[in-house]
Design an enzyme around this catalytic site. Structure first.
Site, PDB file in Angstrom:
ATOM      1  N   ASP A  15       0.864  -1.169   0.000  1.00  0.00           N
ATOM      2  CA  ASP A  15       0.000   0.000   0.000  1.00  0.00           C
ATOM      3  C   ASP A  15       0.913   1.237   0.000  1.00  0.00           C
ATOM      4  O   ASP A  15       2.059   1.154   0.408  1.00  0.00           O
ATOM      5  CB  ASP A  15      -0.877  -0.049   1.256  1.00  0.00           C
ATOM      6  CG  ASP A  15      -1.639   1.233   1.486  1.00  0.00           C
ATOM      7  OD1 ASP A  15      -2.236   1.748   0.522  1.00  0.00           O
ATOM      8  OD2 ASP A  15      -1.624   1.727   2.630  1.00  0.00           O
ATOM      9  N   ARG A  16       0.413   2.363  -0.464  1.00  0.00           N
ATOM     10  CA  ARG A  16       1.262   3.557  -0.536  1.00  0.00           C
ATOM     11  C   ARG A  16       1.130   4.442   0.711  1.00  0.00           C
ATOM     12  O   ARG A  16       2.008   4.446   1.565  1.00  0.00           O
ATOM     13  CB  ARG A  16       0.927   4.351  -1.812  1.00  0.00           C
ATOM     14  CG  ARG A  16       2.032   5.273  -2.259  1.00  0.00           C
ATOM     15  CD  ARG A  16       1.556   6.316  -3.266  1.00  0.00           C
ATOM     16  NE  ARG A  16       0.809   7.380  -2.588  1.00  0.00           N
ATOM     17  CZ  ARG A  16       0.345   8.477  -3.197  1.00  0.00           C
ATOM     18  NH1 ARG A  16       0.524   8.637  -4.500  1.00  0.00           N
ATOM     19  NH2 ARG A  16      -0.302   9.397  -2.518  1.00  0.00           N
ATOM     20  N   ASP A  17       0.016   5.157   0.834  1.00  0.00           N
ATOM     21  CA  ASP A  17      -0.120   6.156   1.900  1.00  0.00           C
ATOM     22  C   ASP A  17      -0.117   5.518   3.291  1.00  0.00           C
ATOM     23  O   ASP A  17      -0.928   4.652   3.585  1.00  0.00           O
ATOM     24  CB  ASP A  17      -1.396   6.968   1.693  1.00  0.00           C
ATOM     25  CG  ASP A  17      -1.423   7.645   0.325  1.00  0.00           C
ATOM     26  OD1 ASP A  17      -0.412   8.275  -0.041  1.00  0.00           O
ATOM     27  OD2 ASP A  17      -2.439   7.529  -0.387  1.00  0.00           O
ATOM     28  N   ASP A  27      -8.859  11.590   7.421  1.00  0.00           N
ATOM     29  CA  ASP A  27     -10.152  12.087   6.950  1.00  0.00           C
ATOM     30  C   ASP A  27     -11.219  11.892   8.033  1.00  0.00           C
ATOM     31  O   ASP A  27     -10.939  11.428   9.133  1.00  0.00           O
ATOM     32  CB  ASP A  27     -10.545  11.426   5.624  1.00  0.00           C
ATOM     33  CG  ASP A  27     -10.801   9.931   5.768  1.00  0.00           C
ATOM     34  OD1 ASP A  27     -11.044   9.462   6.904  1.00  0.00           O
ATOM     35  OD2 ASP A  27     -10.768   9.233   4.743  1.00  0.00           O
ATOM     36  N   THR A  65      -2.359   1.093  -4.948  1.00  0.00           N
ATOM     37  CA  THR A  65      -2.874   2.236  -4.196  1.00  0.00           C
ATOM     38  C   THR A  65      -4.205   2.743  -4.736  1.00  0.00           C
ATOM     39  O   THR A  65      -4.385   2.848  -5.950  1.00  0.00           O
ATOM     40  CB  THR A  65      -1.800   3.364  -4.187  1.00  0.00           C
ATOM     41  OG1 THR A  65      -2.299   4.498  -3.472  1.00  0.00           O
ATOM     42  CG2 THR A  65      -1.395   3.806  -5.586  1.00  0.00           C
ATOM     43  N   CYS A 124     -10.811  -2.879  -9.078  1.00  0.00           N
ATOM     44  CA  CYS A 124      -9.451  -2.616  -8.603  1.00  0.00           C
ATOM     45  C   CYS A 124      -9.400  -1.880  -7.269  1.00  0.00           C
ATOM     46  O   CYS A 124      -8.378  -1.902  -6.591  1.00  0.00           O
ATOM     47  CB  CYS A 124      -8.616  -1.897  -9.670  1.00  0.00           C
ATOM     48  SG  CYS A 124      -9.408  -0.606 -10.620  1.00  0.00           S
ATOM     49  N   LYS A 126      -9.329  -1.285  -3.642  1.00  0.00           N
ATOM     50  CA  LYS A 126      -9.240  -2.109  -2.436  1.00  0.00           C
ATOM     51  C   LYS A 126     -10.418  -1.764  -1.516  1.00  0.00           C
ATOM     52  O   LYS A 126     -10.768  -0.595  -1.426  1.00  0.00           O
ATOM     53  CB  LYS A 126      -7.902  -1.842  -1.715  1.00  0.00           C
ATOM     54  CG  LYS A 126      -6.670  -2.282  -2.499  1.00  0.00           C
ATOM     55  CD  LYS A 126      -5.377  -1.894  -1.782  1.00  0.00           C
ATOM     56  CE  LYS A 126      -5.116  -0.405  -1.820  1.00  0.00           C
ATOM     57  NZ  LYS A 126      -3.843   0.013  -1.170  1.00  0.00           N
ATOM     58  N   ASP A 151      -1.811  -0.456   5.798  1.00  0.00           N
ATOM     59  CA  ASP A 151      -2.163   0.100   7.108  1.00  0.00           C
ATOM     60  C   ASP A 151      -3.675   0.170   7.350  1.00  0.00           C
ATOM     61  O   ASP A 151      -4.094   0.690   8.378  1.00  0.00           O
ATOM     62  CB  ASP A 151      -1.513   1.481   7.319  1.00  0.00           C
ATOM     63  CG  ASP A 151      -2.049   2.538   6.365  1.00  0.00           C
ATOM     64  OD1 ASP A 151      -2.588   2.182   5.299  1.00  0.00           O
ATOM     65  OD2 ASP A 151      -1.922   3.739   6.685  1.00  0.00           O
TER      66      ASP A 151
HETATM   67 MG   LIG Z   1      -2.699   3.346   3.488  1.00  0.00          MG
HETATM   68 ZN   LIG Z   2     -10.546   1.026  -9.713  1.00  0.00          ZN
END
Ligand SMILES: [Mg+2]
Ligand SMILES: [Zn+2]
Length: 203
Positions: A15-17, A27, A65, A124, A126, A151
């Site tokens: 995962d990226r962020d 958020d 991501t 796509c 997640k 995460d």
């Molecule tokens: Mg993340």
């Molecule tokens: Zn998608």
């Protein structure tokens, strides 16, 4: 290991962020807020080292991501591509290789989406495993021997749906109210990489 034991390649999906780069905040649902401008995008000091460790063990490394800010027109595709170009470059400068970055740009909510072509209940985004299946198809990956590191509950669900082992990176992301059972938990990506190496050496 003899050549007959080699089999299909394996991968680590990242995962990226919150895993590769710090989020810029949380958020309203306690989820990580993605950086929307290149100026706000930086990787953790240990990211490249962790990826290099995984490369050295023969894993393909993919980033998977969700970036719905593109569909919502909060971020241009060009901005996202600039982040990913630099991510690949920064990691490579430190001796690591990201084999491919998969980004879901879609979102299913017509109230939020500004680009009609990206308004879709896609396969796509997640927690769906579509990006992992796509990589498996393109690179011939054995998903049963692969890992997903993320995460949020969405990452863990996506990894499990693809048949991968999973590691939850613990940070300020709020996963309360979601039942998830990752195989392991780690403080950060470097610790997750070390868990994978330990498992590979001791299986
Ligand atoms: Mg993340
Ligand atoms: Zn998608």
């Amino acid at each position: 290991m003899g050549i007959g034991e080699l089999g299909l390649p394996k991968a680590v999906f990242l995962d990226r962020d919150g895993v590769i780069n710090p989020p810029v905040g949380l958020d309203e649902f306690g989820g990580t807020e993605s950086p929307l401008r290149f100026e706000d995008f930086q990787i953790f000091p240990w990211t490249a080292k962790a990826i290099k460790i995984l490369n050295g063990f023969g894993f393909y490394v993919f980033v998977v991501t969700n970036q719905p800010a593109v569909a919502k027109e909060k971020m241009s595709l060009q901005e996202l591509e600039n982040m990913h170009f630099h991510l690949t470059y920064w990691v490579r400068e430190a001796g690591g290789i990201i084999d491919k970055i998969y980004a879901c740009l879609h979102h299913p909510d017509p109230k939020q989406v500004k680009i009609p072509a990206l308004l879709t209940e896609c396969d796509c985004r997640k927690p769906k495993p579509g990006m992992l299946f796509q990589a498996a198809k393109e690179f011939g990956i054995d998903l049963q021997k692969s890992w997903m590191i993320g995460d949020t509950w969405k990452d863990i669900r996506a990894g499990q749906a693809a048949g991968c082992r999973t590691i939850l990176v613990r940070n300020e992301t709020d996963n309360r109210g979601k039942t998830i059972k990752p195989d392991f938990e780690a403080e950060n990506l470097l610790e997750a990489a070390e868990i994978i190496l330990w498992e590979e050496n001791n299986q």
